[in-house]
Design a protein around this motif. Sequence first.
Motif, PDB file in Angstrom:
ATOM      1  N   VAL A  42       3.235   8.480 -11.854  1.00  0.00           N
ATOM      2  CA  VAL A  42       2.649   7.599 -10.845  1.00  0.00           C
ATOM      3  C   VAL A  42       3.767   6.691 -10.347  1.00  0.00           C
ATOM      4  CG1 VAL A  42       0.958   5.804 -10.358  1.00  0.00           C
ATOM      5  CG2 VAL A  42       0.376   7.684 -11.914  1.00  0.00           C
TER       6      VAL A  42
ATOM      7  N   LEU B 298       7.575   9.255  -0.042  1.00  0.00           N
ATOM      8  CA  LEU B 298       6.607   8.201  -0.294  1.00  0.00           C
ATOM      9  C   LEU B 298       6.805   7.070   0.704  1.00  0.00           C
ATOM     10  CD1 LEU B 298       6.759   7.956  -4.204  1.00  0.00           C
ATOM     11  CD2 LEU B 298       5.421   9.508  -2.758  1.00  0.00           C
TER      12      LEU B 298
ATOM     13  N   THR C 232       0.881   5.836  -6.530  1.00  0.00           N
ATOM     14  CA  THR C 232       0.589   7.117  -5.900  1.00  0.00           C
ATOM     15  C   THR C 232       1.142   8.206  -6.810  1.00  0.00           C
ATOM     16  OG1 THR C 232       0.752   8.420  -3.863  1.00  0.00           O
ATOM     17  CG2 THR C 232       2.689   7.098  -4.458  1.00  0.00           C
TER      18      THR C 232
ATOM     19  N   GLN D 138      -0.497  -0.457  -5.495  1.00  0.00           N
ATOM     20  CA  GLN D 138      -1.181   0.523  -6.338  1.00  0.00           C
ATOM     21  C   GLN D 138      -0.296   1.760  -6.405  1.00  0.00           C
ATOM     22  OE1 GLN D 138      -1.408   0.914  -3.203  1.00  0.00           O
ATOM     23  NE2 GLN D 138      -1.850   3.070  -2.873  1.00  0.00           N
TER      24      GLN D 138
ATOM     25  N   CYS E  70       5.482   2.930   1.622  1.00  0.00           N
ATOM     26  CA  CYS E  70       4.835   1.721   1.115  1.00  0.00           C
ATOM     27  C   CYS E  70       4.784   0.718   2.258  1.00  0.00           C
ATOM     28  CB  CYS E  70       5.584   1.153  -0.074  1.00  0.00           C
ATOM     29  SG  CYS E  70       4.894  -0.394  -0.696  1.00  0.00           S
TER      30      CYS E  70
ATOM     31  N   TYR F 201       5.089   3.495  -8.113  1.00  0.00           N
ATOM     32  CA  TYR F 201       4.638   2.189  -7.651  1.00  0.00           C
ATOM     33  C   TYR F 201       5.714   1.554  -6.778  1.00  0.00           C
ATOM     34  CZ  TYR F 201       1.300   2.562 -11.505  1.00  0.00           C
ATOM     35  OH  TYR F 201       0.306   2.974 -12.365  1.00  0.00           O
TER      36      TYR F 201
ATOM     37  N   GLY G 206       2.047  10.586  -2.143  1.00  0.00           N
ATOM     38  CA  GLY G 206       2.123  11.406  -3.335  1.00  0.00           C
ATOM     39  C   GLY G 206       1.389  12.727  -3.170  1.00  0.00           C
TER      40      GLY G 206
ATOM     41  N   GLN H 177       0.852  -1.187   0.000  1.00  0.00           N
ATOM     42  CA  GLN H 177       0.000   0.000   0.000  1.00  0.00           C
ATOM     43  C   GLN H 177       0.886   1.234   0.000  1.00  0.00           C
ATOM     44  OE1 GLN H 177      -3.490   0.037   0.020  1.00  0.00           O
ATOM     45  NE2 GLN H 177      -3.345   2.262  -0.227  1.00  0.00           N
ATOM     46  N   ALA H 178       0.905   1.941  -1.122  1.00  0.00           N
ATOM     47  CA  ALA H 178       1.737   3.138  -1.258  1.00  0.00           C
ATOM     48  C   ALA H 178       0.948   4.390  -0.900  1.00  0.00           C
ATOM     49  CB  ALA H 178       2.265   3.247  -2.678  1.00  0.00           C
ATOM     50  N   SER H 179       1.659   5.369  -0.379  1.00  0.00           N
ATOM     51  CA  SER H 179       1.044   6.642  -0.033  1.00  0.00           C
ATOM     52  C   SER H 179       2.095   7.739  -0.049  1.00  0.00           C
ATOM     53  CB  SER H 179       0.390   6.559   1.357  1.00  0.00           C
ATOM     54  OG  SER H 179       1.364   6.286   2.344  1.00  0.00           O
TER      55      SER H 179
END
Length: 118
Positions: free
Chosen positions: A92, A19, A112, A110, A21, A94, A8, A4-6
């Motif tokens: 984007v 970022l 970000t 997914q 993950c 990943y 961005g 789970q990436a976040s």
Amino acid sequence: VQLQASGGGLVQAGGSLRLSCAASGRTFSSYAMGWFRQAPGKEREFVAAINRSGASTYYADSVKGRFTISRDGAKNTVYLQMNTLKPEDTAVYYCAAGAVSTRGADYWGQGTLVTVSS
């Protein structure tokens, strides 16, 4: 493993973003981890990777000296610190795990979106 990436967002050129993950499961330490990115209209490209222990890191020439990949085993999380961002870093991003190489990886999170304005 699930990723789970976040982190961005929109940043001005010259700015920074970090970022994150988060990986599920208890086998985080078994996986090399990496980051890839895909800009609009372009193919996905390798950005950075870190080995299972965190002792070795690898970077694309385009981000070397500006980006830093790291991992925290206690949090099952891999990070990408991005400094001195440029408009061409817009993409984007990943996170990936497993047999990470410049060509790809086994597992993907997914994306970000990172947008760098000039």
